[in-house]
Design an enzyme around this catalytic site. Structure first.
Site, PDB file in Angstrom:
ATOM      1  N   GLY A  51       0.860  -1.179   0.000  1.00 29.74           N
ATOM      2  CA  GLY A  51       0.000   0.000   0.000  1.00 29.74           C
ATOM      3  C   GLY A  51       0.886   1.214   0.000  1.00 29.74           C
ATOM      4  CD  GLU A  52       2.545   5.867  -0.031  1.00 24.62           C
ATOM      5  OE1 GLU A  52       2.533   5.457  -1.195  1.00 24.62           O
ATOM      6  OE2 GLU A  52       3.570   6.320   0.513  1.00 24.62           O
ATOM      7  CB  CYS A  83       5.271  -3.841  -1.300  1.00 26.19           C
ATOM      8  SG  CYS A  83       5.813  -2.602  -2.477  1.00 26.19           S
ATOM      9  CB  ILE A 138       3.387  -2.258  -7.508  1.00 25.47           C
ATOM     10  CG1 ILE A 138       2.816  -3.457  -8.291  1.00 25.47           C
ATOM     11  CG2 ILE A 138       2.575  -0.989  -7.819  1.00 25.47           C
ATOM     12  CD1 ILE A 138       1.443  -3.903  -7.840  1.00 25.47           C
ATOM     13  NE  ARG A 139       4.634   4.943  -6.491  1.00 26.88           N
ATOM     14  CZ  ARG A 139       4.203   5.355  -5.298  1.00 26.88           C
ATOM     15  NH1 ARG A 139       3.125   4.829  -4.767  1.00 26.88           N
ATOM     16  NH2 ARG A 139       4.829   6.285  -4.665  1.00 26.88           N
ATOM     17  CG  HIS A 174       2.694  -6.412  -4.253  1.00 30.53           C
ATOM     18  ND1 HIS A 174       1.935  -5.883  -3.231  1.00 30.53           N
ATOM     19  CD2 HIS A 174       3.426  -5.393  -4.739  1.00 30.53           C
ATOM     20  CE1 HIS A 174       2.189  -4.595  -3.116  1.00 30.53           C
ATOM     21  NE2 HIS A 174       3.092  -4.270  -4.015  1.00 30.53           N
ATOM     22  CD  GLU A 176       0.294  -8.768  -1.857  1.00 21.77           C
ATOM     23  OE1 GLU A 176       1.308  -9.487  -1.743  1.00 21.77           O
ATOM     24  OE2 GLU A 176       0.343  -7.519  -1.879  1.00 21.77           O
TER      25      GLU A 176
HETATM   26  N1  GLN Z   1       5.797   2.958  -2.714  1.00 24.66           N
HETATM   27  C1  GLN Z   1       5.050   2.472  -1.585  1.00 24.66           C
HETATM   28  C2  GLN Z   1       5.618   3.016  -0.292  1.00 24.66           C
HETATM   29  O1  GLN Z   1       6.586   3.685  -0.304  1.00 24.66           O
HETATM   30  C3  GLN Z   1       5.046   0.961  -1.556  1.00 24.66           C
HETATM   31  C4  GLN Z   1       4.316   0.438  -2.767  1.00 24.66           C
HETATM   32  C5  GLN Z   1       3.632  -0.857  -2.574  1.00 24.66           C
HETATM   33  O2  GLN Z   1       3.344  -1.311  -1.458  1.00 24.66           O
HETATM   34  N2  GLN Z   1       3.290  -1.460  -3.686  1.00 24.66           N
HETATM   35  O3  GLN Z   1       5.076   2.784   0.744  1.00 24.66           O
END
Ligand code: GLN
Length: 194
Positions: A51-52, A83, A138-139, A174, A176
């Protein structure tokens, strides 16, 4: 489902916690959403989703979850962070300031692949698994430095992307989001159902 199925709590403050709940259900475990300290009392293992990480950290602070999470992980609760979950478990991030659990002796660089290459998939060899894992990034964060207690289970471009420190596992990618459940199974395997 029997009453001896492992109970896996998924931190459900922000991010893709539903995908983790589905993943553990596929393996016959009993998933539950963890939001407040009391929710931690009823689970055998913990997942911190993607997530973030800044948002997860902010909400965890607001919900009084930082210390309870630290305590349960320190007392040996099997934990998987993916992540943003990896970032939140780490002891430091290379830039900025955000709430962290600090259970994983690692310094993490967020969004390490830059804007050109935010999201991609690779076949990743993982220590202890016969066939490669399809790893979705992903990022994604990359680990910059690890402490002596941290075991590297997979690397990409020479940097750790899957690590374990005692009861704590963390991935930059990820698991999941694919059909492969071997990484979730590794978490379940470390739960002793008594
Ligand atoms: N870029 C997100 C962060 O810095 C992590 C991205 C993700 O969980 N897919 O928290």
């Amino acid at each position: 489902m029997t009453s001896s199925a492992p109970r896996v709590g998924v931190l459900a403050l922000q991010g893709d916690f539903r995908e983790h709940l589905a993943a553990v259900a596929e393996l016959g475990a009993e998933g539950s959403e963890v939001r407040v300290p009391h929710d931690l009392e009823t689970v055998d293992a913990l997942i911190i989703p993607g997530g973030e990480s800044t948002t997860i950290g902010r909400l965890a602070t607001l919900y009084g979850m930082i210390e309870p999470l630290r305590k349960h992980i320190e007392h040996g609760m099997p934990t998987l962070g993916t992540c943003a979950g990896m970032i939140f478990l780490a002891s430091s991030v290379t830039d900025g300031d955000q709430p962290l659990i600090g259970a994983l002796a690692a310094s993490v660089e967020r969004n390490a692949f830059g804007r050109q290459n935010e999201s991609f998939e690779i076949d990743l060899d993982v220590e202890g698994l016969d066939d490669p894992v399809k790893a979705v990034f992903i990022r994604a964060p990359l680990i910059e430095k690890v402490g002596d207690a941290v075991e590297v289970l997979a690397s990409y471009r020479g940097r750790p992307v899957f690590v374990r420190q005692a009861n704590v596992m963390a991935t930059s990618f990820h698991p999941e989001l694919t059909q492969d459940r071997r990484i979730h199974q590794m978490l379940l395997d470390s739960v002793e159902v008594g």
